[in-house]
Scaffold this active site. Sequence first.
Site, PDB file in Angstrom:
ATOM      1  N   HIS A 134       0.542  -1.091   0.158  1.00 60.73           N
ATOM      2  CA  HIS A 134      -0.107  -0.184   0.141  1.00 60.73           C
ATOM      3  C   HIS A 134       0.409   1.451  -0.257  1.00 60.73           C
ATOM      4  O   HIS A 134       0.167   2.097  -0.032  1.00 60.73           O
ATOM      5  CB  HIS A 134      -0.761   0.309   1.350  1.00 60.73           C
ATOM      6  CG  HIS A 134      -0.188   0.140   2.323  1.00 60.73           C
ATOM      7  ND1 HIS A 134      -1.176   0.006   3.571  1.00 60.73           N
ATOM      8  CD2 HIS A 134       0.607  -0.132   2.990  1.00 60.73           C
ATOM      9  CE1 HIS A 134      -0.238  -0.291   4.883  1.00 60.73           C
ATOM     10  NE2 HIS A 134       0.859  -0.451   3.991  1.00 60.73           N
ATOM     11  N   HIS A 135       2.050   1.730   0.122  1.00 63.72           N
ATOM     12  CA  HIS A 135       2.756   2.779   0.076  1.00 63.72           C
ATOM     13  C   HIS A 135       3.839   2.907  -1.785  1.00 63.72           C
ATOM     14  O   HIS A 135       3.942   4.416  -1.081  1.00 63.72           O
ATOM     15  CB  HIS A 135       4.212   2.176   1.255  1.00 63.72           C
ATOM     16  CG  HIS A 135       3.734   1.954   2.504  1.00 63.72           C
ATOM     17  ND1 HIS A 135       2.705   2.231   3.333  1.00 63.72           N
ATOM     18  CD2 HIS A 135       3.999   0.712   3.662  1.00 63.72           C
ATOM     19  CE1 HIS A 135       2.924   2.406   4.439  1.00 63.72           C
ATOM     20  NE2 HIS A 135       3.745   1.355   4.158  1.00 63.72           N
TER      21      HIS A 135
END
Length: 378
Positions: A134-135
């Site tokens: 998710h980064h």
Amino acid sequence: MSDARLPLLIGSEIYRGSSYGPKHPLAIPRVPATLDLIRALGWLDPRRYLDSPLATTAQLTRYHTPDYVGALRRAEAEGAVSPEVRERHHIGAHGNPVFREVFRRPATGAGGAMLAARLTRAGGIVHVPGAGTHHALPNRASGFCYLNDPVLGLLQWLDLGLTNVLYVDIDAHHGDGVELAFRDDPRVFTLSVHESGRWPFTGRLEDRAGGHARNIPVPAGFNDTEMGQVLEAAILPILRHLRPQAVMLQCGADALEEDPLARLSLSNNAHRATVRAVMAEAPRLIVTGGGGYNPWTVARCWALVWGTLNGHPVPERLPPAAEAVLRGLSWDRAAGRDPPGHWSTTLLDPPRPGPVREEVVRACETVLEGLPEPPRPA
Ligand SMILES: [Zn+2]
């Protein structure tokens, strides 16, 4: 439930033997241990398992820039990057090493998340434990994440015509890359629960990305009772208000007590309760993995997630084949030299209840204020 609606599991053998390097938190096996444990429990009908495809460049550039995807491919082919690439794309820097599968591994997660979205076009549940990075940003790696597979999976849902999607992230770290990707797209509402004051230091309570994002930073020592409060007083009310056509749940395992990279204190009962509650109300559901840096707690948590999606009763003591999978794990940290017995003999942790702190109650109240109306169907 008809056979077509039984949950599907997407995995890959790319993860077996893959490591970010001996000193990296992602030196540990996670997806292979999870799959082995699930199979040892007799919980995987081969007809419900799909091998993840590798996402193509055309698919990846739906979100990532062509020069970044090219740089990632070249990094794998050459096993090294130039100082310019390191600087520009953060490949080979900032915790994002060049390793043997540095393109194929994240592209497999991306292919899996996109396949999961296509498979749930008409409804259903898919678990993709290798996804959840998710980064990652459009043109650079961030926080051990090279390609943002949640974003690509969510975009696939939008491209199939969905107009009202909810992303829920219970990883210990803020789902910053996903929030950023949809900050100008009200079709995707993002909700992240994460440890306050921890990297990447974004996702404050007041940050709403134009109205369709919410953030619940939680204090160190965050316990099961507090997570129950967040579920009942924030996640479910938001879900019921928005009535999304689809939910993606990023189920990182680093909010567990024994994780070395965060200071939250959940047991995996919290993950089970969240999965159970969300699956009951989501017409389409993708559950991904995410963070998680203790091989025992990650494999147990994600196997438990799969068991929960399938409604399997959890044995009090693991059968010998499952115990053998966990006994076969090793971890190059002090806690790994003499792992507590229950890490290998049980799947479900003892619950970790505790007081519900005022800041948690207040955060749940705050995020419900000013919720947008659900997006209209196209
Ligand atoms: Zn994390």
